[in-house]
Design an enzyme around this catalytic site. Structure first.
Site, mmCIF file in Angstrom:
data_model
loop_
_atom_site.group_PDB
_atom_site.id
_atom_site.type_symbol
_atom_site.label_atom_id
_atom_site.label_comp_id
_atom_site.label_asym_id
_atom_site.label_seq_id
_atom_site.Cartn_x
_atom_site.Cartn_y
_atom_site.Cartn_z
ATOM 1 N N GLU A 1 12.069 11.656 17.331
ATOM 2 C CA GLU A 1 13.231 10.748 17.382
ATOM 3 C C GLU A 1 14.077 11.040 16.156
ATOM 4 O OE1 GLU A 1 14.047 8.712 19.703
ATOM 5 O OE2 GLU A 1 12.220 8.618 20.884
ATOM 6 N N GLU B 1 10.656 7.022 24.027
ATOM 7 C CA GLU B 1 9.682 5.963 23.756
ATOM 8 C C GLU B 1 10.093 4.736 24.553
ATOM 9 O OE1 GLU B 1 10.193 5.935 19.368
ATOM 10 O OE2 GLU B 1 8.295 7.002 19.224
ATOM 11 N N ASN C 1 14.481 3.914 6.880
ATOM 12 C CA ASN C 1 15.602 2.986 7.154
ATOM 13 C C ASN C 1 15.168 1.661 7.773
ATOM 14 O OD1 ASN C 1 15.010 4.438 9.520
ATOM 15 N ND2 ASN C 1 17.045 4.077 10.316
ATOM 16 N N CYS D 1 19.830 4.958 12.887
ATOM 17 C CA CYS D 1 20.134 6.170 13.647
ATOM 18 C C CYS D 1 21.153 5.895 14.742
ATOM 19 C CB CYS D 1 18.852 6.730 14.235
ATOM 20 S SG CYS D 1 17.953 5.502 15.194
HETATM 21 P P1 NAD Z 1 13.115 12.496 6.835
HETATM 22 O O1 NAD Z 1 13.069 13.460 7.945
HETATM 23 O O2 NAD Z 1 13.493 12.981 5.492
HETATM 24 O O3 NAD Z 1 11.700 11.793 6.642
HETATM 25 C C1 NAD Z 1 11.061 11.101 7.687
HETATM 26 C C2 NAD Z 1 9.568 11.103 7.435
HETATM 27 O O4 NAD Z 1 9.085 12.433 7.516
HETATM 28 C C3 NAD Z 1 9.156 10.592 6.068
HETATM 29 O O5 NAD Z 1 7.954 9.871 6.175
HETATM 30 C C4 NAD Z 1 8.945 11.876 5.297
HETATM 31 O O6 NAD Z 1 8.059 11.736 4.214
HETATM 32 C C5 NAD Z 1 8.351 12.761 6.368
HETATM 33 N N1 NAD Z 1 8.484 14.204 6.126
HETATM 34 C C6 NAD Z 1 9.424 14.861 5.406
HETATM 35 N N2 NAD Z 1 9.173 16.185 5.407
HETATM 36 C C7 NAD Z 1 8.053 16.378 6.141
HETATM 37 C C8 NAD Z 1 7.295 17.523 6.513
HETATM 38 N N3 NAD Z 1 7.651 18.730 6.123
HETATM 39 N N4 NAD Z 1 6.208 17.337 7.279
HETATM 40 C C9 NAD Z 1 5.836 16.120 7.705
HETATM 41 N N5 NAD Z 1 6.507 14.991 7.378
HETATM 42 C C10 NAD Z 1 7.609 15.118 6.606
HETATM 43 O O7 NAD Z 1 14.058 11.334 7.311
HETATM 44 P P2 NAD Z 1 14.519 10.052 6.479
HETATM 45 O O8 NAD Z 1 15.555 10.496 5.512
HETATM 46 O O9 NAD Z 1 13.336 9.315 6.016
HETATM 47 O O10 NAD Z 1 15.176 9.158 7.629
HETATM 48 C C11 NAD Z 1 16.500 9.273 8.009
HETATM 49 C C12 NAD Z 1 16.628 10.063 9.280
HETATM 50 O O11 NAD Z 1 15.856 9.472 10.314
HETATM 51 C C13 NAD Z 1 18.038 10.100 9.809
HETATM 52 O O12 NAD Z 1 18.340 11.388 10.255
HETATM 53 C C14 NAD Z 1 17.994 9.129 10.984
HETATM 54 O O13 NAD Z 1 18.970 9.322 11.965
HETATM 55 C C15 NAD Z 1 16.634 9.363 11.512
HETATM 56 N N6 NAD Z 1 16.197 8.240 12.338
HETATM 57 C C16 NAD Z 1 16.073 8.412 13.699
HETATM 58 C C17 NAD Z 1 15.694 7.363 14.514
HETATM 59 C C18 NAD Z 1 15.537 7.503 16.002
HETATM 60 O O14 NAD Z 1 14.863 6.677 16.597
HETATM 61 N N7 NAD Z 1 16.109 8.507 16.641
HETATM 62 C C19 NAD Z 1 15.423 6.125 13.932
HETATM 63 C C20 NAD Z 1 15.577 5.981 12.554
HETATM 64 C C21 NAD Z 1 15.942 7.054 11.765
#
Ligand code: NAD
Length: 489
Positions: free
Chosen positions: A255, A470, A157, A289
């Site tokens: 996060e 963080e 995102n 998020c």
């Molecule tokens: P996601 O969990 O699908 O993927 C995030 C990352 O993790 C990607 O690089 C993905 O390739 C990797 N990943 C996926 N499966 C994995 C595994 N089994 N092992 C290791 N890595 C793996 O999330 P997304 O769809 O890319 O992002 C959206 C989500 O992120 C939403 O839930 C959003 O709220 C959250 N988010 C949180 C924050 C925060 O600071 N709290 C900030 C931005 C986004």
């Protein structure tokens, strides 16, 4: 892709030990605003991760022994180089992610630059602790040292913004890193790699391995020589990472998602509150998020609020992300658009009212964007608290508005979800904003504003929104190992 298309495709390479390295297989990456494949991303696995971890391990002794000042100067240089190319980075982020060029220019890339400058500065100002025990003839002090190779995994995102929020503190503290950006948004991380040598970052200090979570991500999480993982993404993936890393007892920073409430009392300044709440609901297509997705409005102002809120939401223009007058760009993928639309359908099936946006208003797109993943800002009213639209993270341009009566009631309802990342409270009553802020289960509470951040202070979520924080001090603590030393004199 056809022959002609594939010739024009952008092809990324992994960055390992200071060199770009091709990969044996690739994944297609789409331009969300056109639906076309425009880029090929390495589909890395164990082998590539192994090489990257080795490079990072080899670089650790020299990098970790540099003084904070030397590392600080290199981080500042990198910030300058990214800033010099700000426009190119912003264009790339917008094309790769679907976000508006305006957002990429004013939020994503400036913040990526600032992340390096911020940690270049903050690393110079930490002090460790010291206590004395005169009766024992002892003095105690703590020392902090970098941990080793840090594994950094980031979402799609805010691609460069969130990746640099991890890389900067990790290397400022003297660690070396293996980063894995989201397979859907890898381009700006690759562009950054091209600047590392010029900035003076030694080979092997920052390695970037591109690929999917299931393959490249897991290989990193399971690697025995990566003692800490900093992850930003969904709660579901975090659970998987926790399980996979458990046999190695890794240090984790997680996060995760949110289902963030905005609580609007009847004494709120609506002229400030309404445009800010439209922004907090729909900025970056609602794909932040911290975006608001549950709006609780005190009953006395509920109908006036709804009327003005919907009118303001309708002013937001959806369309070609490179048009500077556009407020809402494309969603990340076809699948994600489908998922977000389904939430609106489910709400309707449960008897909620869709006041504007999806299925209600026409979406007019320029000819080149007909196949893009667009959706209008959508406002839903009369949704039950138990509805999936009020409980699950939608992560799109959809927000729900409901009425409440009392302070006590709204605190309970706002806390009635599994998440606890961010909340906003709108009221002119100082006592009330403090009272409510204290009782909300949320890592961040903004009152009478949204997304105003001081990077010095902790950022992170409670409950299913994460583990750890963080920030200047928090990231320093996460990315270093502390030791207590006692000296008898
Ligand atoms: P996601 O969990 O699908 O993927 C995030 C990352 O993790 C990607 O690089 C993905 O390739 C990797 N990943 C996926 N499966 C994995 C595994 N089994 N092992 C290791 N890595 C793996 O999330 P997304 O769809 O890319 O992002 C959206 C989500 O992120 C939403 O839930 C959003 O709220 C959250 N988010 C949180 C924050 C925060 O600071 N709290 C900030 C931005 C986004």
């Amino acid at each position: 892709p056809t022959m002609a298309q594939s010739q024009a495709l952008l092809v990324l390479e992994n960055f390992i030990g200071g060199k770009f390295v091709p990969c044996s297989s690739y994944i297609d990456s789409y331009n969300p605003s056109t639906g076309d494949v425009y880029c090929r991303v390495p589909d890395s696995g164990k082998e590539e991760v192994e090489a990257a971890v080795k490079a990072a391990k080899d670089a650790f002794p020299i990098w970790s022994s540099k003084s904070p000042l030397e590392r600080s100067q290199i981080l500042n240089k990198l910030a300058d180089l990214i800033e010099h190319d700000l426009e190119a980075f912003a264009q790339a982020e917008s094309k790769d992610q679907g976000k508006t060029i305006t957002f990429a220019r004013t939020v994503d890339i400036p913040r990526a630059v600032h992340n390096f400058r911020f940690f270049a500065s903050s690393i110079l100002h930490h002090v460790t602790e010291c206590t004395e025990m005169p009766a024992m003839g002892c003095v105690h002090y703590t020392s902090r040292a970098p941990v080793g190779v840090a594994g950094l995994i980031s979402p799609w995102n805010l691609p460069l913004y969130l990746l640099t929020w991890k890389i900067a503190p990790a290397i400022a503290c003297g660690n070396t890193v293996v980063a894995k950006p989201s397979e859907m948004t890898s381009v700006t991380a690759w562009m950054m790699c091209k600047l590392l040598e010029k900035a003076g970052v030694p080979a092997g200090v920052v390695n970037v391995v591109f690929g999917t979570g299931g393959k490249a991500g897991e290989a990193l999480v399971c690697h025995p020589d990566v003692p800490l993982i900093s992850f930003t993404g969904s709660t579901l993936t975090a659970q998987r990472i926790t399980e996979r890393s458990a046999p190695h007892c890794k240090r984790l920073s997680l996060e995760l998602g949110g289902k963030n409430p905005a609580i609007i009392f009847d004494d709120a300044d609506l002229s400030q509150c309404i445009p800010t709440t439209v922004r907090s609901s729909f900025a970056n297509q609602g794909e932040i998020c911290l975006c608001t997705s549950r709006i609780f409005v005190q009953r006395g102002i509920y109908s006036e609020f709804l009327k003005r809120f919907v009118a303001e939401a309708k002013k937001w223009k959806t369309g070609n992300p490179s048009d500077p007058t556009v407020n809402v760009g494309a969603l990340i993928s076809k699948e994600h658009l489908e998922k977000v639309r389904n939430y609106v359908k489910k709400a309707q099936a449960e008897g909620a009212r869709v006041l504007c946006g999806e299925g209600v208003d026409p979406l007019a797109l320029p000819p080149g964007n007909q196949k893009g993943y667009f959706m209008l800002p959508t406002v839903i009213a009369e949704v039950k608290d138990e509805s999936c639209c009020m409980q699950e993270e939608i992560f799109g341009p959809v927000t729900c508005v409901v009425a409440f009566d009392t302070e006590e009631e709204v605190i309970q309802r706002a806390n009635g979800v599994k998440y606890g990342l961010a909340a906003t409270v709108w009221s002119g009553n100082v006592g009330r904003v403090h009272r409510v802020a204290h009782r909300l289960q949320s890592g961040l509470v903004w009152t009478n504003c949204w997304l105003v951040r001081d990077l010095n202070l902790p950022f992170g979520g409670m409950k299913a929104s994460g583990i750890g924080r963080e920030g200047a001090k928090d990231s320093y603590e996460f990315f270093t190992e502390v030791k207590t030393i006692t000296i008898k004199h």
